[in-house]
Design a protein around this motif. Structure first.
Motif, PDB file in Angstrom:
ATOM      1  N   MET A   1      67.803  60.346   6.647  1.00  0.00           N
ATOM      2  CA  MET A   1      68.837  59.485   6.095  1.00  0.00           C
ATOM      3  C   MET A   1      69.955  59.268   7.104  1.00  0.00           C
ATOM      4  N   ALA A   2      70.719  58.215   6.873  1.00  0.00           N
ATOM      5  CA  ALA A   2      71.890  57.913   7.687  1.00  0.00           C
ATOM      6  C   ALA A   2      73.090  58.678   7.136  1.00  0.00           C
ATOM      7  N   ILE A   3      74.022  58.959   7.997  1.00  0.00           N
ATOM      8  CA  ILE A   3      75.217  59.708   7.612  1.00  0.00           C
ATOM      9  C   ILE A   3      75.979  59.011   6.482  1.00  0.00           C
ATOM     10  N   TYR A   4      75.961  57.692   6.462  1.00  0.00           N
ATOM     11  CA  TYR A   4      76.714  56.942   5.454  1.00  0.00           C
ATOM     12  C   TYR A   4      76.186  57.190   4.040  1.00  0.00           C
ATOM     13  N   GLN A   5      74.929  57.575   3.925  1.00  0.00           N
ATOM     14  CA  GLN A   5      74.346  57.872   2.611  1.00  0.00           C
ATOM     15  C   GLN A   5      74.940  59.133   1.989  1.00  0.00           C
ATOM     16  N   LEU A   6      75.590  59.956   2.776  1.00  0.00           N
ATOM     17  CA  LEU A   6      76.248  61.146   2.231  1.00  0.00           C
ATOM     18  C   LEU A   6      77.335  60.778   1.220  1.00  0.00           C
TER      19      LEU A   6
ATOM     20  N   ARG B   1      78.094  53.245  14.418  1.00  0.00           N
ATOM     21  CA  ARG B   1      78.762  51.939  14.417  1.00  0.00           C
ATOM     22  C   ARG B   1      80.141  52.040  13.759  1.00  0.00           C
ATOM     23  N   TYR B   2      80.250  52.884  12.731  1.00  0.00           N
ATOM     24  CA  TYR B   2      81.510  53.049  12.000  1.00  0.00           C
ATOM     25  C   TYR B   2      81.913  54.523  12.011  1.00  0.00           C
ATOM     26  N   PRO B   3      82.356  55.033  13.143  1.00  0.00           N
ATOM     27  CA  PRO B   3      82.638  56.471  13.245  1.00  0.00           C
ATOM     28  C   PRO B   3      83.747  56.962  12.313  1.00  0.00           C
TER      29      PRO B   3
ATOM     30  N   PHE C   1      78.218  68.901  13.165  1.00  0.00           N
ATOM     31  CA  PHE C   1      78.242  67.473  13.476  1.00  0.00           C
ATOM     32  C   PHE C   1      78.313  67.315  14.996  1.00  0.00           C
ATOM     33  N   MET C   2      77.218  67.679  15.659  1.00  0.00           N
ATOM     34  CA  MET C   2      77.184  67.735  17.131  1.00  0.00           C
ATOM     35  C   MET C   2      76.388  66.558  17.689  1.00  0.00           C
ATOM     36  N   GLY C   3      77.000  65.818  18.583  1.00  0.00           N
ATOM     37  CA  GLY C   3      76.298  64.785  19.322  1.00  0.00           C
ATOM     38  C   GLY C   3      75.925  63.551  18.533  1.00  0.00           C
ATOM     39  N   VAL C   4      76.684  63.259  17.487  1.00  0.00           N
ATOM     40  CA  VAL C   4      76.350  62.117  16.638  1.00  0.00           C
ATOM     41  C   VAL C   4      77.435  61.042  16.681  1.00  0.00           C
ATOM     42  N   LEU C   5      78.674  61.428  16.686  1.00  0.00           N
ATOM     43  CA  LEU C   5      79.792  60.504  16.493  1.00  0.00           C
ATOM     44  C   LEU C   5      79.717  59.277  17.400  1.00  0.00           C
ATOM     45  N   TYR C   6      79.411  59.468  18.654  1.00  0.00           N
ATOM     46  CA  TYR C   6      79.409  58.348  19.595  1.00  0.00           C
ATOM     47  C   TYR C   6      78.222  57.399  19.406  1.00  0.00           C
ATOM     48  N   HIS C   7      77.269  57.764  18.543  1.00  0.00           N
ATOM     49  CA  HIS C   7      76.149  56.876  18.235  1.00  0.00           C
ATOM     50  C   HIS C   7      76.451  55.941  17.056  1.00  0.00           C
TER      51      HIS C   7
END
Length: 148
Positions: free
Chosen positions: A109-114, A134-136, A126-132
């Motif tokens: 799932m995508a983080i936004y689904q949380l 679109r809406y951090p 939450f390691m190594g995800v933020l810079y990937h």
């Protein structure tokens, strides 16, 4: 824990995480970044309690599950997320090899689904995800809502 074969590791390639398996084999010992992400874990691990029993941990962007495995080894119940089914296959396999299947739940799932979840977590990894993303900032707001 069970023994692995080089064929199993090769079948699940390519590997981004170099996982050290119980039998001494590794998934990506020639990683361009060295023993990644173990060297990062060794820097962070002293700040994480050794005993995570009764902790609920969320690992966002788990990749092949390195951090999920390490946190589960400390006793945490881990919910691990990734959008890539390839990484999730690797992570499920690694959890099985380590005998940690019961301590880690994997979700594609995508983080936004949380935002649709009600569950709260003691620790959010939450390691190594933020810079990937679109809406951090939206993602950070959603993640904050999942923290106890």
């Amino acid at each position: 824990m069970r023994k692995t074969t080089p064929e199993e590791i090769a079948r699940l390639a390519p590997w981004f995480h170099n996982l050290h398996l119980p039998d001494g084999s590794q998934t990506n010992p020639s990683h361009a970044l060295g023993d990644f992400p173990r060297y990062k874990w060794e820097q962070i691990a002293p700040a994480i309690p050794q005993d995570l029993h009764d902790w609920q941990v969320l690992d966002i962007g788990c990749n092949a599950g390195f951090y999920s495995l390490e946190l589960a080894k400390r006793g945490a119940q881990v919910t691990a997320l990734d959008i890539d089914p390839h990484y999730l296959r690797q992570a499920r396999w690694a959890a099985s090899v380590h005998g940690l299947d019961e301590r880690i739940q994997f979700h594609q799932m995508a983080i936004y689904q949380l935002a649709q979840w009600n569950k709260k977590f003691d620790l959010i990894w939450f390691m190594g995800v933020l810079y990937h993303l679109r809406y951090p900032l939206l993602a950070l707001d959603i993640v904050r809502q999942r923290a106890k």
